[in-house]
Design a protein around this motif. Structure first.
Motif, PDB file in Angstrom:
ATOM      1  N   LEU A  48       0.811  -1.216   0.000  1.00 47.04           N
ATOM      2  CA  LEU A  48       0.000   0.000   0.000  1.00 47.04           C
ATOM      3  C   LEU A  48       0.849   1.273   0.000  1.00 47.04           C
ATOM      4  CD1 LEU A  48      -2.796  -1.019   2.548  1.00 47.04           C
ATOM      5  CD2 LEU A  48      -3.028  -0.759   0.069  1.00 47.04           C
ATOM      6  N   TYR A  49       2.008   1.229   0.647  1.00 47.43           N
ATOM      7  CA  TYR A  49       2.808   2.447   0.815  1.00 47.43           C
ATOM      8  C   TYR A  49       4.073   2.508  -0.036  1.00 47.43           C
ATOM      9  CZ  TYR A  49      -0.287   3.664   4.598  1.00 47.43           C
ATOM     10  OH  TYR A  49      -1.402   3.994   5.323  1.00 47.43           O
ATOM     11  N   LEU A  50       4.298   1.529  -0.887  1.00 46.35           N
ATOM     12  CA  LEU A  50       5.507   1.488  -1.714  1.00 46.35           C
ATOM     13  C   LEU A  50       5.653   2.746  -2.563  1.00 46.35           C
ATOM     14  CD1 LEU A  50       7.955  -0.134  -2.710  1.00 46.35           C
ATOM     15  CD2 LEU A  50       6.453  -1.141  -4.429  1.00 46.35           C
ATOM     16  N   LEU A  58      12.262   2.791   1.734  1.00 47.83           N
ATOM     17  CA  LEU A  58      11.793   1.506   2.256  1.00 47.83           C
ATOM     18  C   LEU A  58      12.897   0.447   2.226  1.00 47.83           C
ATOM     19  CD1 LEU A  58       8.121   1.304   0.936  1.00 47.83           C
ATOM     20  CD2 LEU A  58       8.930   1.827   3.236  1.00 47.83           C
ATOM     21  N   LEU A  59      13.754   0.491   1.206  1.00 46.42           N
ATOM     22  CA  LEU A  59      14.904  -0.420   1.190  1.00 46.42           C
ATOM     23  C   LEU A  59      15.844  -0.129   2.353  1.00 46.42           C
ATOM     24  CD1 LEU A  59      16.014  -0.866  -2.530  1.00 46.42           C
ATOM     25  CD2 LEU A  59      15.425  -2.662  -0.904  1.00 46.42           C
ATOM     26  N   MET A  60      16.098   1.152   2.605  1.00 48.50           N
ATOM     27  CA  MET A  60      16.974   1.520   3.725  1.00 48.50           C
ATOM     28  C   MET A  60      16.350   1.086   5.051  1.00 48.50           C
ATOM     29  SD  MET A  60      19.707   2.776   2.490  1.00 48.50           S
ATOM     30  CE  MET A  60      20.424   3.396   3.996  1.00 48.50           C
ATOM     31  N   LEU A  61      15.071   1.374   5.235  1.00 49.43           N
ATOM     32  CA  LEU A  61      14.384   0.965   6.455  1.00 49.43           C
ATOM     33  C   LEU A  61      14.441  -0.551   6.626  1.00 49.43           C
ATOM     34  CD1 LEU A  61      12.497   1.543   8.888  1.00 49.43           C
ATOM     35  CD2 LEU A  61      10.579   1.297   7.289  1.00 49.43           C
ATOM     36  N   GLY A  62      14.167  -1.260   5.540  1.00 48.51           N
ATOM     37  CA  GLY A  62      14.160  -2.719   5.609  1.00 48.51           C
ATOM     38  C   GLY A  62      15.507  -3.316   5.945  1.00 48.51           C
ATOM     39  N   ILE A 112      10.740  -4.970  -2.900  1.00 49.51           N
ATOM     40  CA  ILE A 112      11.345  -3.868  -3.655  1.00 49.51           C
ATOM     41  C   ILE A 112      12.477  -4.331  -4.562  1.00 49.51           C
ATOM     42  CG2 ILE A 112      12.508  -1.635  -3.464  1.00 49.51           C
ATOM     43  CD1 ILE A 112      10.861  -1.191  -0.915  1.00 49.51           C
ATOM     44  N   THR A 113      13.174  -5.382  -4.175  1.00 51.50           N
ATOM     45  CA  THR A 113      14.254  -5.886  -5.023  1.00 51.50           C
ATOM     46  C   THR A 113      13.756  -6.139  -6.436  1.00 51.50           C
ATOM     47  OG1 THR A 113      15.300  -6.905  -3.114  1.00 51.50           O
ATOM     48  CG2 THR A 113      15.950  -7.724  -5.277  1.00 51.50           C
TER      49      THR A 113
END
Length: 159
Positions: A48-50, A58-62, A112-113
């Motif tokens: 929903l938030y991508l 989001l990659l950094m957070l993940g 995301i990858t």
């Protein structure tokens, strides 16, 4: 069957939790169910938030979240391994760390990858470019692991 990364954690989660002091099979199963529910919820949230937050944040957070989660799992399991008594805080830390690791994977690297890798190539080269890069990576960086124990594989990647 060979599992790696988060798939291995899912497959071996009852064993991981047994090592943390949860010996009752029903409790191990219950914790595994909770992990699945958490992961499913986070996948929906990520989807929903991508586009709202963007790929890079989001990659950094993940990835940062996964690193912190796995460090917490290491601290908790190391403490449990070295202590005779199994304190509740260390067991809880391990459970929370595993759920957090799944959550952060499902926010970042999981979805995301694939999105990112398809977006960075021009339309006419997407299929070829991603596969060419993957073939080069596999050829140079991934040795054969068939028939090897986890300890042997660890030795391969440590050298």
């Amino acid at each position: 069957m060979q599992a790696s990364g988060n798939d291995a954690i899912v497959y071996y989660s009852p064993e991981v939790f047994k090592d943390t002091g949860i010996h009752d099979r029903r409790q191990q199963f219950g914790v595994t169910i909770v992990m699945g529910i958490v992961k499913t919820c986070v996948v929906f949230i990520s989807a929903l938030y991508l586009d709202h937050f963007g790929r890079r944040p989001l990659l950094m957070l993940g990835t940062i979240g996964m690193a912190i989660s796995l460090a917490g799992l290491g601290v908790g399991s190391n403490y449990l391994e070295q202590s005779y008594e199994k304190p509740v805080w260390a067991i809880a830390l391990c459970i929370v760390a595993v759920c957090a690791d799944f959550s952060f994977f499902s926010i970042g690297l999981g979805p995301i990858t694939w999105v990112y890798s398809s977006e960075i190539f021009p339309m006419r080269l997407r299929g070829q470019g991603i596969m060419a890069a993957a073939a080069v990576f596999v050829y140079f960086f991934l040795p054969e692991t068939k028939g090897k124990s986890l300890e042997e594989i660890e030795t391969i990647f440590d050298s």
